[in-house]
Design a protein around this motif. Structure first.
Motif, PDB file in Angstrom:
ATOM      1  N   SER A  15       0.803  -1.223   0.000  1.00  0.00           N
ATOM      2  CA  SER A  15       0.000   0.000   0.000  1.00  0.00           C
ATOM      3  C   SER A  15       0.831   1.266   0.000  1.00  0.00           C
ATOM      4  O   SER A  15       0.304   2.356   0.091  1.00  0.00           O
ATOM      5  CB  SER A  15      -0.902  -0.002   1.225  1.00  0.00           C
TER       6      SER A  15
ATOM      7  N   ALA B  23      -6.425  -5.134   7.676  1.00  0.00           N
ATOM      8  CA  ALA B  23      -7.337  -4.633   6.638  1.00  0.00           C
ATOM      9  C   ALA B  23      -7.773  -3.192   6.966  1.00  0.00           C
ATOM     10  O   ALA B  23      -7.818  -2.321   6.083  1.00  0.00           O
ATOM     11  CB  ALA B  23      -8.569  -5.540   6.544  1.00  0.00           C
ATOM     12  N   TRP B  24      -7.996  -2.962   8.262  1.00  0.00           N
ATOM     13  CA  TRP B  24      -8.401  -1.611   8.669  1.00  0.00           C
ATOM     14  C   TRP B  24      -7.263  -0.615   8.400  1.00  0.00           C
ATOM     15  O   TRP B  24      -7.500   0.481   7.872  1.00  0.00           O
ATOM     16  CB  TRP B  24      -8.771  -1.631  10.160  1.00  0.00           C
TER      17      TRP B  24
ATOM     18  N   ALA C 118      -4.921  -0.890   6.206  1.00  0.00           N
ATOM     19  CA  ALA C 118      -4.769  -0.701   4.753  1.00  0.00           C
ATOM     20  C   ALA C 118      -5.781   0.328   4.250  1.00  0.00           C
ATOM     21  O   ALA C 118      -5.440   1.217   3.449  1.00  0.00           O
ATOM     22  CB  ALA C 118      -4.940  -2.026   4.027  1.00  0.00           C
ATOM     23  N   ASP C 119      -7.023   0.194   4.771  1.00  0.00           N
ATOM     24  CA  ASP C 119      -8.048   1.163   4.366  1.00  0.00           C
ATOM     25  C   ASP C 119      -7.688   2.568   4.873  1.00  0.00           C
ATOM     26  O   ASP C 119      -7.898   3.575   4.194  1.00  0.00           O
ATOM     27  CB  ASP C 119      -9.408   0.745   4.920  1.00  0.00           C
ATOM     28  N   TYR C 120      -7.146   2.608   6.072  1.00  0.00           N
ATOM     29  CA  TYR C 120      -6.755   3.907   6.664  1.00  0.00           C
ATOM     30  C   TYR C 120      -5.679   4.591   5.802  1.00  0.00           C
ATOM     31  O   TYR C 120      -5.769   5.770   5.482  1.00  0.00           O
ATOM     32  CB  TYR C 120      -6.231   3.674   8.085  1.00  0.00           C
TER      33      TYR C 120
ATOM     34  N   LYS D 299      -5.037   4.047   2.694  1.00  0.00           N
ATOM     35  CA  LYS D 299      -5.601   4.385   1.393  1.00  0.00           C
ATOM     36  C   LYS D 299      -6.398   5.688   1.516  1.00  0.00           C
ATOM     37  O   LYS D 299      -6.273   6.588   0.673  1.00  0.00           O
ATOM     38  CB  LYS D 299      -6.503   3.234   0.925  1.00  0.00           C
ATOM     39  N   ALA D 300      -7.150   5.785   2.598  1.00  0.00           N
ATOM     40  CA  ALA D 300      -7.935   7.016   2.811  1.00  0.00           C
ATOM     41  C   ALA D 300      -6.995   8.213   3.006  1.00  0.00           C
ATOM     42  O   ALA D 300      -7.277   9.320   2.537  1.00  0.00           O
ATOM     43  CB  ALA D 300      -8.832   6.843   4.029  1.00  0.00           C
TER      44      ALA D 300
ATOM     45  N   ASP E 262      -9.788  10.869   1.530  1.00  0.00           N
ATOM     46  CA  ASP E 262     -11.205  10.550   1.377  1.00  0.00           C
ATOM     47  C   ASP E 262     -11.864  10.644   2.757  1.00  0.00           C
ATOM     48  O   ASP E 262     -11.758   9.737   3.588  1.00  0.00           O
ATOM     49  CB  ASP E 262     -11.321   9.132   0.785  1.00  0.00           C
TER      50      ASP E 262
ATOM     51  N   ALA F 249     -14.384   7.992   3.712  1.00  0.00           N
ATOM     52  CA  ALA F 249     -13.734   6.721   4.078  1.00  0.00           C
ATOM     53  C   ALA F 249     -13.271   6.770   5.535  1.00  0.00           C
ATOM     54  O   ALA F 249     -13.393   5.777   6.266  1.00  0.00           O
ATOM     55  CB  ALA F 249     -12.552   6.470   3.153  1.00  0.00           C
TER      56      ALA F 249
ATOM     57  N   GLU G 145     -16.237   6.293   7.733  1.00  0.00           N
ATOM     58  CA  GLU G 145     -16.634   4.885   7.746  1.00  0.00           C
ATOM     59  C   GLU G 145     -15.707   4.055   8.644  1.00  0.00           C
ATOM     60  O   GLU G 145     -16.150   3.150   9.348  1.00  0.00           O
ATOM     61  CB  GLU G 145     -16.589   4.355   6.317  1.00  0.00           C
ATOM     62  N   LEU G 146     -14.396   4.419   8.618  1.00  0.00           N
ATOM     63  CA  LEU G 146     -13.435   3.665   9.420  1.00  0.00           C
ATOM     64  C   LEU G 146     -13.717   3.761  10.924  1.00  0.00           C
ATOM     65  O   LEU G 146     -13.412   2.822  11.668  1.00  0.00           O
ATOM     66  CB  LEU G 146     -12.012   4.196   9.147  1.00  0.00           C
TER      67      LEU G 146
END
Lengths: 433, 276
Positions: free
Chosen positions: A308, A411-412, A414-416, A418-419, A424, A427, A430-431
């Motif tokens: 990432s 996974a959290w 990775a989303d963090y 990415k956001a 975003d 996003a 949502e997290l």
């Protein structure tokens, strides 16, 4: 030669050498004991020279005092009448005495350098950075102090001249360090800018050499020459060099003051990396810190998704460029992180928190409560509940839930990340929901 | 000048002058405050020991300093060893062949006697291959061989003067200038010192400035009396003694030599057969 030997064995030369060595070593020991000094040590050759430069603030005045003592000695002791009737020209006697004192200065500084180097030899991992040029300037600075002291002692051969000259040189060297302008760099000792990954510019070093040699030569000629007006020649050269140096702006470049005196050292900034994954790379000048930083950074990096981030994963930043992009996983510049004269990181827990902060910081223009909360949760996740216990986010229900589930945690994160890269805000909301 | 010693004239005839002063004058200060320390002094000295006598302020030390090439003459000519002291190159050459012990001198307290003398051997440009032997010889001649490794600060006043004399002798000078050299020496040291100077004077021009007339009588071939910047008498010490015998009495405890010196200073004529 016999005069120089006698001066070294029986005169002020031996006393000067011993004094410089003792005081320099004592300063080193005191600094090593306190162990909280910042920015003077980088486990490198330039780090040792930087320390020598610092000790110059005391060693320079000592040299000046010895110069004043010897300069006025013949008249003070009443030997002048005998010396006046000898065929040897006065300047040759002075060259012998002064030469012995110069040898004592070099010897004294060498002892201090050997003591420091001997103590920290296993901790030296970088020997570039034009340290030889810096050493030359440190020596010339002390020799210039010596010459000025010698001239003043000759002109005022009083027993109080030596301590008074030492005090004057100390004040003239110390006070400018509080001034943020180019004139401060003209101080004879303790004036060299230093920073990890920086080296002196050769053009500036050449001017500094002319300044110091010119000053020393004119002082000596005033003291010894039959035709004192000869001193004007080196004095003019010194003034010309000083006129070039004084207007150079003094500024902080994120690494050292007086960027105009220094330039980046490419060798010091080359990368030295760990062999195991996740890879951690530091600048060569901080190579000594690699094992400890790797130990601190790898558990954090292991929590972060390798795919990432950009190529600079786990890379120490260069001095000139602060981290300013999300997801770079940049290791902050490590100057001043070492305990003096060791390869140990000062405050490892603090550095660990800073590494986490550097890897997970969000560089979005808008920082909503959701962004801040997500950042706090991310920090709590990578540092673990114990390390992040003081933060409110460690008790956050999202954090508590994720800490129990490693795959969901990764996974959290990775989303963090990415956001963070895309800023975003939805996003982020949502997290933390 | 009132008179000259026939023996001096004889020796002068036999040897070329090592010291020759013609119309030497030295003036201190300027304008109304100027003081004439030496006034038109003419002097020729050859090998031998010469005593410079005179009251305080007569100009003895000034004359010694001029001869030591430390002080520049206001007027007149000074030639030492056939060279003119005004020329720098000659002056340097003269100094190589000169020994000088001033009335008051300091030393480096941490140096040993040997180091002190060796330092002056270097300053006097004694060739390095000869220096060590010259140093040892000079120290031995002044009787300090057993103190060669003693630091100068540990020496008594008399020993310091002997160390000073050693530095003056280290270059085997052709001209030796000693200003009050026997001050601080005990009687035994003084006897040794006189013996040494007689030995040195065999092939060296030695000029001793002193108040002690007995020293002059014991050592010198010639006494030179100076008063108010002028040389008033050159004679053999024995003639001074004869002059003293002719004037005054022994009741006041003075020696004939002292009375002769005092009488000569005040312009009394030297007995016939002595004056030239």
């Amino acid at each position: 030669m016999i005069a120089a030997k006698l001066e070294l064995r029986r005169g002020a030369g031996l006393i000067l050498l011993v004094s410089l060595a003792a005081v320099g070593s004592l300063m080193t020991a005191m600094a090593g004991l306190s162990s909280d000094r910042v920015g003077a040590w980088s486990s490198s050759g330039p780090g040792i020279v930087s320390w020598l430069n610092t000790t110059g603030l005391v060693l320079g005045p000592l040299a000046a005092a010895a110069g004043a003592w010897v300069g006025g000695r013949d008249r003070r002791l009443g030997v002048e009448e005998l010396l006046a009737a000898v065929p040897m020209p006065r300047w040759r006697c002075d060259v012998a005495s002064f030469g012995a004192l110069v040898a004592a200065v070099i010897g004294g500084l060498l002892v201090v350098a050997v003591v420091v180097t001997g103590t920290v030899l296993p901790a030296i991992t970088y020997a570039g950075g034009r340290w030889q040029v810096s050493v030359l300037l440190v020596i010339l600075g002390c020799v210039a102090c010596l010459a000025i002291g010698f001239a003043l002692g000759r002109l005022v051969p009083h027993r109080w001249s030596a301590p008074v000259v030492a005090l004057i040189v100390y004040l003239l060297s110390g006070i400018p360090t509080y001034l943020d302008n180019g004139v401060a760099q003209l101080a004879l000792v303790s004036n060299l800018p230093s920073g990890d990954g920086q080296r002196l510019r050769l053009s500036v070093a050449a001017l500094a050499i002319v300044w110091l040699v010119g000053l020393a030569a004119s002082a000596l000629l005033v003291a010894s020459a039959r035709r004192r007006h000869w001193a004007l020649v080196p004095a003019v050269l010194a003034v010309v060099a000083a006129a070039q140096l004084a207007p150079l702006p003094v500024q902080w470049n994120g690494n050292s003051y007086s960027a105009t005196w220094t330039e980046p050292d490419p060798d010091a900034m080359s990368q030295v990396c760990s062999t195991d994954e996740p890879k951690v790379c530091l600048n060569a000048v901080h190579a000594a810190l690699l094992p400890e930083v790797t130990e601190l950074a790898q558990p954090i990096l292991a929590e972060l998704p390798p795919g990432s981030v950009a190529a600079e994963q786990g890379l120490e930043h260069p001095a000139e460029r602060p981290a300013n992009a999300s997801g770079e996983f940049a290791i902050p510049f490590l100057e001043g992180r070492t305990e003096l004269f060791t390869t140990d990181v000062r405050d490892p827990d603090g550095l660990r928190a800073e590494l986490a902060d550097s890897f997970l910081s969000v560089w979005c223009a808008e920082r909503t409560p959701a962004v801040s909360r997500a950042y706090g949760i991310a920090i709590a996740l990578v540092l673990g509940p114990q390390a992040a216990a003081e933060g409110a986010e460690s008790q956050d229900r999202v954090a508590v839930r994720l800490q129990r589930d490693p795959s969901a945690r990764r996974a959290w994160l990775a989303d963090y990340l990415k956001a963070g890269r895309t800023c975003d805000l939805s996003a982020f909301a949502e997290l933390v929901s | 000048m009132m008179s000259t010693d026939p023996r001096s004239s004889a020796s002068a005839a036999g040897h070329a002058s090592t010291i020759r002063l013609s119309g030497l004058s030295v003036r201190y200060g300027r304008g109304r405050g100027a003081r004439r320390a030496l006034d038109s002094v003419d002097l020729d000295l050859t090998t031998g020991v010469h005593g410079l006598l005179g009251p305080n302020g007569a100009g003895k030390t000034t004359l010694m300093r001029v001869l030591a090439t430390i002080l520049t003459a206001t007027s007149g000519e000074v030639r030492l060893l056939g060279r003119d002291v005004r020329h720098e190159r000659d002056r340097r050459q003269i100094r190589r062949q000169l020994g000088y012990l001033p009335q008051a001198f300091g030393s480096y307290p941490r140096f040993t006697v040997r180091e002190f003398v060796a330092y002056f051997a270097w300053l006097k440009e004694v060739p390095s291959r000869r220096a060590a032997a010259a140093v040892d010889r000079a120290i031995e001649r002044v009787g300090l061989a057993d103190r060669a490794d003693t630091r100068m600060k540990s020496l008594s006043g008399g020993m310091l003067r002997r160390a000073g004399l050693a530095q003056a002798l280290v270059n085997d000078p052709d001209v030796l200038l000693l200003d009050e050299p026997t001050v601080g020496l005990d009687p035994e040291q003084r006897i040794t010192f006189r013996r040494l100077l007689r030995e040195v004077g065999a092939d060296t021009t030695v000029l001793i400035s002193t108040h002690i007339v007995d020293d002059v009588a014991a050592i010198c071939d010639q006494a030179i009396l100076v008063r108010e910047g002028r040389v008033v008498l050159r004679t053999h010490p024995a003639q001074l003694e004869r002059l003293g015998a002719a004037f005054g009495s022994t009741e006041d405890g003075t020696s004939a030599l002292e009375r002769g010196y005092t009488a000569a200073l005040h312009g009394r004529a030297v007995p016939s057969g002595v004056a030239q």
